[in-house]
Scaffold this motif. Structure first.
Motif, PDB file in Angstrom:
ATOM      1  N   THR A   1       0.825  -1.218   0.000  1.00 37.41           N
ATOM      2  CA  THR A   1       0.000   0.000   0.000  1.00 37.41           C
ATOM      3  C   THR A   1       0.857   1.266   0.000  1.00 37.41           C
ATOM      4  O   THR A   1       0.361   2.331   0.363  1.00 37.41           O
TER       5      THR A   1
ATOM      6  N   LEU B   1      -0.370   4.883  -0.842  1.00 39.07           N
ATOM      7  CA  LEU B   1      -1.839   4.923  -0.810  1.00 39.07           C
ATOM      8  C   LEU B   1      -2.323   5.405   0.556  1.00 39.07           C
ATOM      9  O   LEU B   1      -1.724   5.071   1.589  1.00 39.07           O
TER      10      LEU B   1
ATOM     11  N   PRO C   1      -4.436   5.262   3.767  1.00 43.21           N
ATOM     12  CA  PRO C   1      -5.164   4.178   4.438  1.00 43.21           C
ATOM     13  C   PRO C   1      -6.629   4.526   4.661  1.00 43.21           C
ATOM     14  O   PRO C   1      -6.973   5.681   4.934  1.00 43.21           O
TER      15      PRO C   1
ATOM     16  N   SER D   1      -4.652   0.016   6.936  1.00 45.62           N
ATOM     17  CA  SER D   1      -5.337  -0.836   5.962  1.00 45.62           C
ATOM     18  C   SER D   1      -5.875   0.017   4.816  1.00 45.62           C
ATOM     19  O   SER D   1      -6.481   1.064   5.051  1.00 45.62           O
ATOM     20  N   VAL D   2      -5.632  -0.455   3.605  1.00 45.11           N
ATOM     21  CA  VAL D   2      -6.169   0.203   2.408  1.00 45.11           C
ATOM     22  C   VAL D   2      -7.246  -0.710   1.823  1.00 45.11           C
ATOM     23  O   VAL D   2      -7.057  -1.928   1.749  1.00 45.11           O
TER      24      VAL D   2
ATOM     25  N   GLY E   1      -2.275  -3.990   3.771  1.00 45.98           N
ATOM     26  CA  GLY E   1      -1.908  -3.121   4.885  1.00 45.98           C
ATOM     27  C   GLY E   1      -0.756  -3.651   5.701  1.00 45.98           C
ATOM     28  O   GLY E   1      -0.046  -4.575   5.283  1.00 45.98           O
TER      29      GLY E   1
END
Lengths: 141, 137
Positions: free
Chosen positions: B78, B81, B83, B100-101, B115
């Protein structure tokens, strides 16, 4: 077209219109809560409101059991939650009635809702009289 | 002077205590509007920063319950990115906490997740298969 068929058609049209109107104006909102249980596990609830009235509460309690409860309400004349801090609040979209709704929830030891009261978007006070429903499956651990 | 057997027993009990510390469970909620004007919502359960199930209602109006299995990967899946969900960790392996994505499909049902867990490892979810389970259809 025969007269009785015309009246049936008009009736169906009227019913469809009423259904559409009431569906269109039902302001649906959800409120999520989560927390830690005494044993270190976690609970969550998602309460679904329509025009400030709770229609469904789902979640997982401190025993790890998922539930879905359908609260039934009765209208009351006096604010049953006076002096209590609302658990959930929201704005009412429709004209007339109240500008905001609120709801108070009390939970049992396992963090399932056991008492609810509030004011809906019509401005009326309500009190949950029962929580229909039950566990919706097995343990989630 | 303690007997070797007693020392061994104490060491075993201490190790047992260390390894039976419960995983920290957390839930995260996300909701949004569908193009139709309906709402979608999703609750994800994490244990020490690893997702274990997702439940919610997608834009198809379909209620899902999806146990999530994951795989540990060597490289941060990730990187770069933002989250969707984060949380604190008690371990020193992930001082910044877990993250966490989530990527969603056209109906706003989770279709990809990656993640970092509380032990510092990186993970990706390998299975989003629905089951007829608690709260699901």
């Amino acid at each position: 077209m025969k007269p009785h068929r015309i009246s049936m058609f008009v009736g169906a049209l009227l019913l469809a219109s009423i259904t559409t109107v009431s569906t269109a104006f039902a302001d649906v909102e959800r409120r999520f809560e989560t927390g830690t249980c005494g044993d270190g596990s976690a609970w969550w609830t998602l309460t679904h409101y329509e025009n400030g009235i709770p229609v469904l509460i789902e979640g997982v309690d401190c025993k790890g059991k998922p539930f879905a409860l359908y609260p039934m309400q009765g209208y009351v004349t006096i604010d049953p939650g006076v002096g209590l801090i609302p658990t959930h609040t929201g704005h009412c979209g429709g004209a007339g009635g109240a500008a905001t709704w609120f709801s108070i929830i009390r939970y049992n030891m396992d963090h399932r809702p056991q008492w609810m009261a509030g004011r809906d978007c019509t401005g009326n006070y309500w009190l949950a009289t029962s929580f229909e429903g039950a566990e919706v499956g097995g343990q989630l651990d | 002077m303690m007997r070797p057997a007693a020392v061994g027993m104490i060491a075993f009990l201490l190790l047992a205590c260390v390894f039976t510390v419960a995983a920290k469970t957390e839930y995260r909620y996300t909701e949004g509007k569908c193009p139709t004007g309906e709402d979608w919502w999703c609750v994800v359960r994490y244990e020490d920063g690893i997702p274990t199930y997702a439940t919610g209602v997608s834009c198809s109006g379909y209620k899902y319950y999806t146990p999530l299995s994951h795989q540990i990967v060597a490289i941060n899946p990730t990187a770069g990115l933002a989250p969707a969900h984060t949380g604190p960790c008690e371990s020193a392996a992930a001082p910044g906490g877990w993250s966490s994505v989530i990527r969603y499909d056209d109906n706003n049902k989770p279709s990809w997740m990656g993640g970092q867990a509380c032990d510092g490892s990186y993970w990706v979810v390998t299975d989003f298969t629905n089951i007829a389970g608690p709260g699901g259809e």
